[in-house]
Design a protein around this motif. Structure first.
Motif, PDB file in Angstrom:
ATOM      1  N   PHE A   1       0.811  -1.208   0.000  1.00  0.00           N
ATOM      2  CA  PHE A   1       0.000   0.000   0.000  1.00  0.00           C
ATOM      3  C   PHE A   1       0.851   1.269   0.000  1.00  0.00           C
ATOM      4  N   PHE A   2       2.091   1.137  -0.457  1.00  0.00           N
ATOM      5  CA  PHE A   2       2.952   2.290  -0.766  1.00  0.00           C
ATOM      6  C   PHE A   2       3.242   3.152   0.464  1.00  0.00           C
ATOM      7  N   LEU A   3       3.405   2.523   1.617  1.00  0.00           N
ATOM      8  CA  LEU A   3       3.610   3.258   2.858  1.00  0.00           C
ATOM      9  C   LEU A   3       5.074   3.339   3.257  1.00  0.00           C
ATOM     10  N   GLU A   4       5.949   2.762   2.457  1.00  0.00           N
ATOM     11  CA  GLU A   4       7.369   2.790   2.789  1.00  0.00           C
ATOM     12  C   GLU A   4       7.996   4.089   2.305  1.00  0.00           C
ATOM     13  N   TYR A   5       8.923   4.583   3.090  1.00  0.00           N
ATOM     14  CA  TYR A   5       9.636   5.803   2.701  1.00  0.00           C
ATOM     15  C   TYR A   5      10.485   5.559   1.454  1.00  0.00           C
ATOM     16  N   GLN A   6      11.133   4.397   1.417  1.00  0.00           N
ATOM     17  CA  GLN A   6      11.958   4.054   0.257  1.00  0.00           C
ATOM     18  C   GLN A   6      11.056   3.514  -0.854  1.00  0.00           C
ATOM     19  N   GLN A   7      11.005   4.213  -1.962  1.00  0.00           N
ATOM     20  CA  GLN A   7      10.125   3.825  -3.047  1.00  0.00           C
ATOM     21  C   GLN A   7      10.817   2.847  -3.996  1.00  0.00           C
ATOM     22  N   CYS A   8      10.002   1.974  -4.605  1.00  0.00           N
ATOM     23  CA  CYS A   8      10.494   1.099  -5.664  1.00  0.00           C
ATOM     24  C   CYS A   8      10.249   1.809  -6.987  1.00  0.00           C
ATOM     25  N   SER A   9      11.288   2.349  -7.578  1.00  0.00           N
ATOM     26  CA  SER A   9      11.134   3.181  -8.767  1.00  0.00           C
ATOM     27  C   SER A   9      11.092   2.375 -10.057  1.00  0.00           C
ATOM     28  N   GLU A  10      11.511   1.122  -9.999  1.00  0.00           N
ATOM     29  CA  GLU A  10      11.540   0.285 -11.201  1.00  0.00           C
ATOM     30  C   GLU A  10      10.681  -0.967 -10.991  1.00  0.00           C
ATOM     31  N   LEU A  11      10.082  -1.430 -12.081  1.00  0.00           N
ATOM     32  CA  LEU A  11       9.276  -2.648 -12.020  1.00  0.00           C
ATOM     33  C   LEU A  11      10.098  -3.828 -11.516  1.00  0.00           C
ATOM     34  N   ALA A  12      11.354  -3.891 -11.930  1.00  0.00           N
ATOM     35  CA  ALA A  12      12.226  -4.982 -11.492  1.00  0.00           C
ATOM     36  C   ALA A  12      12.415  -4.970  -9.979  1.00  0.00           C
ATOM     37  N   ASP A  13      12.448  -3.780  -9.387  1.00  0.00           N
ATOM     38  CA  ASP A  13      12.587  -3.675  -7.929  1.00  0.00           C
ATOM     39  C   ASP A  13      11.360  -4.260  -7.227  1.00  0.00           C
ATOM     40  N   ILE A  14      10.192  -3.970  -7.776  1.00  0.00           N
ATOM     41  CA  ILE A  14       8.954  -4.486  -7.184  1.00  0.00           C
ATOM     42  C   ILE A  14       8.911  -6.004  -7.284  1.00  0.00           C
ATOM     43  N   GLU A  15       9.266  -6.535  -8.447  1.00  0.00           N
ATOM     44  CA  GLU A  15       9.264  -7.986  -8.628  1.00  0.00           C
ATOM     45  C   GLU A  15      10.269  -8.650  -7.693  1.00  0.00           C
ATOM     46  N   LEU A  16      11.402  -7.999  -7.487  1.00  0.00           N
ATOM     47  CA  LEU A  16      12.421  -8.525  -6.573  1.00  0.00           C
ATOM     48  C   LEU A  16      11.884  -8.569  -5.145  1.00  0.00           C
ATOM     49  N   ARG A  17      11.209  -7.498  -4.727  1.00  0.00           N
ATOM     50  CA  ARG A  17      10.655  -7.461  -3.373  1.00  0.00           C
ATOM     51  C   ARG A  17       9.576  -8.520  -3.194  1.00  0.00           C
ATOM     52  N   LEU A  18       8.706  -8.670  -4.185  1.00  0.00           N
ATOM     53  CA  LEU A  18       7.653  -9.678  -4.095  1.00  0.00           C
ATOM     54  C   LEU A  18       8.234 -11.084  -3.989  1.00  0.00           C
ATOM     55  N   ASN A  19       9.277 -11.345  -4.739  1.00  0.00           N
ATOM     56  CA  ASN A  19       9.929 -12.660  -4.661  1.00  0.00           C
ATOM     57  C   ASN A  19      10.572 -12.881  -3.299  1.00  0.00           C
ATOM     58  N   HIS A  20      11.092 -11.807  -2.727  1.00  0.00           N
ATOM     59  CA  HIS A  20      11.666 -11.912  -1.380  1.00  0.00           C
ATOM     60  C   HIS A  20      10.581 -12.243  -0.362  1.00  0.00           C
ATOM     61  N   PHE A  21       9.428 -11.569  -0.463  1.00  0.00           N
ATOM     62  CA  PHE A  21       8.312 -11.878   0.429  1.00  0.00           C
ATOM     63  C   PHE A  21       7.855 -13.318   0.247  1.00  0.00           C
ATOM     64  N   LYS A  22       7.868 -13.785  -0.977  1.00  0.00           N
ATOM     65  CA  LYS A  22       7.428 -15.145  -1.262  1.00  0.00           C
ATOM     66  C   LYS A  22       8.360 -16.159  -0.605  1.00  0.00           C
ATOM     67  N   ARG A  23       9.658 -15.939  -0.723  1.00  0.00           N
ATOM     68  CA  ARG A  23      10.626 -16.847  -0.082  1.00  0.00           C
ATOM     69  C   ARG A  23      10.493 -16.810   1.428  1.00  0.00           C
ATOM     70  N   GLU A  24      10.304 -15.626   1.957  1.00  0.00           N
ATOM     71  CA  GLU A  24      10.158 -15.486   3.411  1.00  0.00           C
ATOM     72  C   GLU A  24       8.898 -16.182   3.906  1.00  0.00           C
ATOM     73  N   PHE A  25       7.802 -16.043   3.142  1.00  0.00           N
ATOM     74  CA  PHE A  25       6.555 -16.686   3.550  1.00  0.00           C
ATOM     75  C   PHE A  25       6.680 -18.207   3.497  1.00  0.00           C
ATOM     76  N   LYS A  26       7.365 -18.711   2.485  1.00  0.00           N
ATOM     77  CA  LYS A  26       7.569 -20.158   2.391  1.00  0.00           C
ATOM     78  C   LYS A  26       8.311 -20.680   3.622  1.00  0.00           C
ATOM     79  N   GLU A  27       9.293 -19.924   4.076  1.00  0.00           N
ATOM     80  CA  GLU A  27      10.039 -20.315   5.280  1.00  0.00           C
ATOM     81  C   GLU A  27       9.131 -20.295   6.509  1.00  0.00           C
ATOM     82  N   ILE A  28       8.288 -19.259   6.625  1.00  0.00           N
ATOM     83  CA  ILE A  28       7.350 -19.181   7.738  1.00  0.00           C
ATOM     84  C   ILE A  28       6.367 -20.339   7.677  1.00  0.00           C
TER      85      ILE A  28
END
Length: 271
Positions: free
Chosen positions: A35-62
Motif C-alpha cells: 500500500f505504498f507506505l514505505e519511505y523508500q520507493q520502488c522506482s523500477e518494475l524490477a525492484d517491485i518484482e524482486l521485493r515480491l519474490n523476497h516476500f514469497k521466499r520469506e513466507f515459504k520459510e514461515i
C-alpha cells in the motif's frame, strides 16, 4: 521437577517451532509495501518484482514452521490470490473515503485508518484460514487486534465494500457472515449466545446481510440470528433474534435534562 526442566520439556514438546515476532513482522511489512507506505520507493518494475519474490521466499520459510506438506504449492496459491484480495481492499478503502466525511483521500485511509489495517490483515489471514493453514491466520489477526483494538477472527466471512469506522472494541466471531456494503462502528459485537467447546463446529455467530449499518456498541448474538438487508441497527441495542429486512432497530432510553440552578431555589455564593 525444577522450573527450568519444566520449560525445557515444553520447548521439546511444542507442536510448532515458530518465531511469532517474525510472523507478525511479515504481515506488517507486507501491508506497508503493497500500500505504498514505505519511505523508500520502488522506482523500477524490477525492484517491485524482486521485493515480491523476497516476500514469497520469506513466507515459504514461515509456512514450513507450521506445516511440512506442499509448502511451495501453498505459497504459490497464497500469492496467486493477491490480485483478488488487493482488489477487495482497494474497494474497502474507497468505501471508507466515500462514507466517512473526515476521510480526505485513499492515501489517508491506507496510511492511518486502523479499520483499514484490520480489514487488510483479516483478508490475508482469511485466505490462509480457507487453506487450513494452522496458527498463522490467528497470529496475524491478533496482531491487528493488538494494534487497532479490532478483533476479527480469520474464519469470519466478510463481503465486498466493508466499512469500519473508528473501530475500537469491535469483535467479529469465527462463524459470523457479513454481506456486501456493510458499515460497522466502534464497540460492535457479533458474538455467540454462549460459549462451550462442543459448539466448535457449528454456526455460533450472526449473519449480517447486505447494506446493513450497525452503530456503536450494538451487540448481536447467536448463530440463528440474521439481520436482514438494508437494516439500520442503532447504538447500544442487544439483539438475539433475527431482524426482518428494511428494519430500524433502536434502544429507547430516557434522558433527563434539567437546569442545574432551578429558578425556585436561591443561588448563594460565599467568598
Amino acid at each position: 521437577m525444577s522450573f527450568a526442566n519444566h520449560l525445557h520439556s515444553g520447548y521439546q514438546s511444542r507442536k510448532y517451532d515458530i518465531d511469532k515476532k517474525k510472523i507478525e513482522d511479515f504481515i506488517d511489512r507486507l501491508f506497508r509495501f503493497i500500500f505504498f507506505l514505505e519511505y523508500q520507493q520502488c522506482s523500477e518494475l524490477a525492484d517491485i518484482e524482486l521485493r515480491l519474490n523476497h516476500f514469497k521466499r520469506e513466507f515459504k520459510e514461515i509456512l514450513s514452521s507450521v506445516t511440512q506438506e506442499n509448502e511451495s504449492i501453498k505459497t504459490e496459491k497464497f500469492f496467486e490470490s493477491f490480485p483478488e484480495i488487493y482488489h477487495l481492499l482497494e474497494n474497502d478503502a474507497k468505501t471508507i473515503v466515500d462514507n466517512d466525511p473526515a476521510a480526505q483521500s485513499m492515501e489517508e485511509v491506507m496510511f492511518s485508518y486502523p479499520g483499514f489495517f484490520a480489514i487488510a490483515v483479516y483478508r490475508f489471514a482469511h485466505e490462509l484460514y480457507r487453506s487450513k493453514i494452522p496458527l498463522i491466520p490467528r497470529i496475524w489477526t491478533e496482531f491487528a487486534h493488538n494494534k487497532t483494538g479490532i478483533d476479527i477472527n480469520p474464519g469470519a466471512q466478510i463481503g465486498r465494500n466493508f466499512f469500519i469506522d473508528h473501530g475500537t472494541g469491535i469483535v467479529i466471531g469465527e462463524t459470523a457472515i457479513i454481506g456486501n456494503n456493510v458499515k460497522i462502528y466502534q464497540g460492535v459485537t457479533l458474538g455467540a449466545l454462549y460459549v462451550t467447546k462442543n459448539l466448535q463446529n457449528i454456526t455460533r455467530h450472526p449473519t449480517i446481510e447486505d447494506h446493513v449499518v450497525i452503530y456503536a456498541n450494538a451487540t448481536i448474538l447467536g448463530g440463528d440470528t440474521v439481520i436482514g438487508e438494508n437494516t439500520v441497527i442503532g447504538g447500544n441495542v442487544w439483539i438475539t433474534e433475527s431482524v426482518a429486512p428494511n428494519s430500524v432497530v433502536f434502544h429507547k432510553g430516557q434522558v433527563t435534562v434539567k437546569n442545574k440552578f432551578p429558578t425556585d431555589e436561591p443561588i448563594i455564593f460565599s467568598i
